[in-house]
Design an enzyme around this catalytic site. Structure first.
Site, PDB file in Angstrom:
ATOM      1  N   LYS A  78       0.536  -1.256   0.022  1.00  0.00           N
ATOM      2  CA  LYS A  78      -0.151  -0.074   0.014  1.00  0.00           C
ATOM      3  C   LYS A  78       1.020   1.234   0.144  1.00  0.00           C
ATOM      4  CE  LYS A  78      -3.881   2.043   2.609  1.00  0.00           C
ATOM      5  NZ  LYS A  78      -4.757   1.777   3.669  1.00  0.00           N
ATOM      6  N   SER A 153      -9.749   1.421   2.584  1.00  0.00           N
ATOM      7  CA  SER A 153      -9.038   2.440   1.799  1.00  0.00           C
ATOM      8  C   SER A 153      -8.034   1.623   1.073  1.00  0.00           C
ATOM      9  CB  SER A 153      -8.469   3.284   2.578  1.00  0.00           C
ATOM     10  OG  SER A 153      -7.377   2.659   3.561  1.00  0.00           O
ATOM     11  N   SER A 177     -10.131  -1.011   6.672  1.00  0.00           N
ATOM     12  CA  SER A 177      -9.425  -0.984   5.327  1.00  0.00           C
ATOM     13  C   SER A 177      -8.645  -2.012   4.935  1.00  0.00           C
ATOM     14  CB  SER A 177      -8.433   0.216   5.570  1.00  0.00           C
ATOM     15  OG  SER A 177      -9.320   1.285   5.200  1.00  0.00           O
TER      16      SER A 177
END
Ligand code: GLN
Length: 486
Positions: A78, A153, A177
């Site tokens: 990420k 997310s 997330s």
């Protein structure tokens, strides 16, 4: 392109060890998959093919090393995690093109374990969102249906693994997330106990809630990733001092659920927003767990309905403080020719932060302000304690809890525009972070042609137990190892 990229880390490792494939060939296969699918998917903000191939060649030259559990395995990360020599923007314009001088603890651990990092996955800006639509750069598509969101997310991290661009990835979970995109993309995703994994080098959103964790296609791979990234790190003052564990030793895993009590928090299942098709898949999973020998017990968590309000106050408060460092002075975006210091701060932050991030900063600053602190922040902190007690009470009677992750399957991009409606989608995931406990999302079936996930929630530091339960259920349901046929 080698078919191995559609398989698990465990299978690829076997092939690497037996020299059926080299690290270079496997990396080239993953890069070819990215080339073939990335235009449609948008899972990456940056890919580093040359660096990845160079690293693979170095590993090949050294030869297979059984002491490195991710030797030669292509992984993605990420964009909220600092990576030395790779851009790290948290999908925000405020630190566009930022190249950190160091790597996050978890990235160091991946590299030490022999992983090959392909690039950085798209996300909602500063991890604020549930769809990946808040990225300042691009949106990511769900590989099961390109019209739909992948969740957020950590949507890019989920889409990349579900589409077999990488074998596994890292995300971060502040309020769901990891679990929610894992669920919407049909993957396994783990939010570890707060303190299990170091936050050193994770761009902070809400420090008392943030945890880094893995996405994978099988429970075993997810457990392996956890073994690699967990452990004490003195650079994170909240890192647990406990010694690291091996989570992926399948010989410890149960073949059935005899003697296991699973709690069903009734407030999760009574939720009005639950889609009936999703509810049916969840009920079927519970029935199957019972067939595997589990005792199912209804439990009550009366403060659960307040988790959205408490979470959005606490998370925004912490975000407003954490994001104060992006002021246009020390690093990151600086507005051109401001008239004075006040305007420098103001315009740099207005230009650099997206709408949702600005909303959270405003909300967080408001709830922390002198006149409102007691009415909002202090109350939210009190509710947080009550929620933690709800979990403690429920888990006293059960080995773990089982609950839905998202009330609906992945929805159409652009279809939810009201922020409050978006926050409601997080009803099943937020409370776990408020309590600091571990949760494993597992794929359990399909509804409306899209994947459905459920989460197994455990007591602090009982990741091994929830992984073992998750393994048992997914093996039985035949959902372990699934991927999107993009
Ligand atoms: N959707 C939640 C939020 O927007 C959770 C995000 C997260 O876990 N990072 O805050």
């Amino acid at each position: 392109m080698s078919d191995l990229i559609f398989q698990s880390i465990a299978s690829a490792t076997k092939a690497l060890k037996n020299k059926e494939i080299s690290a270079t060939e496997l990396t080239a296969a993953s890069l070819a998959r990215i080339d073939a699918t990335e235009d449609a998917l948008g899972a990456f903000l940056s890919v580093y093919p040359e660096d990845a191939l160079k690293r693979a060649a170095e590993l090949d030259a050294q030869g297979f090393d059984p002491s490195k559990p991710l030797w030669g395995i292509p992984i993605s990360v990420k964009d909220a995690l600092a990576t030395k020599n790779m851009t790290t923007s948290a999908a925000s314009k405020i630190i566009e093109n930022f190249i950190p001088p160091y790597s996050a603890y978890v990235v160091e651990q991946l590299e030490a374990a022999g992983a090959i990092i392909l690039g950085k996955n798209n996300m909602d800006e500063f991890a604020m969102g549930s769809t990946c639509e808040n990225s300042a750069y691009k949106s990511t598509q769900n590989p099961w249906n390109l019209k739909c969101v992948p969740g957020g997310s950590s949507g890019g991290s989920a889409a990349a693994v579900a589409a077999c661009q990488s074998f596994a990835s890292l995300g971060s979970d502040t309020g769901g997330s990891i679990r929610q995109p894992a669920s919407l993309c049909g993957l396994v995703g783990l939010k570890p106990t707060y303190g299990r994994v170091s936050r050193y080098g994770l761009l902070a959103y809400a420090s008392s809630l943030d945890q880094v964790g893995p996405f994978a296609r099988t429970v075993e791979d997810c457990a392996l990733m956890l073994s690699v990234i967990a452990g004490h790190d003195e650079r994170d003052s909240t890192s647990s001092p406990r010694a690291n564990e091996i989570f992926h030793d399948a010989s410890n895993w149960k073949k059935d659920l005899k003697g296991v009590t699973l709690g069903l928090p009734k407030e999760f299942f009574e939720n009005q927003s639950m889609n009936p098709e999703v509810a049916k898949v969840c009920q079927n999973t519970i029935d199957e767990a019972q067939k595997l020998g589990a005792t199912i017990k209804s439990v009550s968590m009366p403060h659960l309905p307040y988790s959205i309000a408490a979470y959005y106050i606490i998370a925004s408060a912490e975000a407003s403080s954490n994001l104060a460092r992006y002021d246009g002075v020390r690093y990151g975006h600086r507005s051109a020719q401001p008239k004075n210091l006040e305007e420098l701060y103001n315009s740099s932050r207005t230009e650099g932060f997206g709408e949702e991030v600005q909303r959270r900063i405003l909300l967080g600053t408001y709830v922390l302000s002198a006149g409102y602190y007691d009415a909002y922040y202090r109350k939210a902190a009190q509710v947080r304690r009550l929620i933690r007690e709800d979990y403690e009470n429920a888990l006293k009677e059960c080995d773990a809890l089982i609950a839905p992750v998202s009330p609906i399957v992945a929805w159409n991009k652009g279809s939810v525009t009201d922020p409050l409606q978006m926050y409601q989608m997080d009803i099943f995931t937020l409370s776990l972070n408020l309590a600091g406990l571990p949760g494993l999302a597992i794929p359990v079936g399909m509804a409306e042609n899209m994947p459905v996930g459920m989460q197994i929630l455990g007591s602090a530091f009982e990741e091994s137990k929830i992984l073992s339960i998750g393994q048992c259920i997914t093996e039985h349901l035949g959902t372990n190892g699934q991927y999107a046929k993009l």
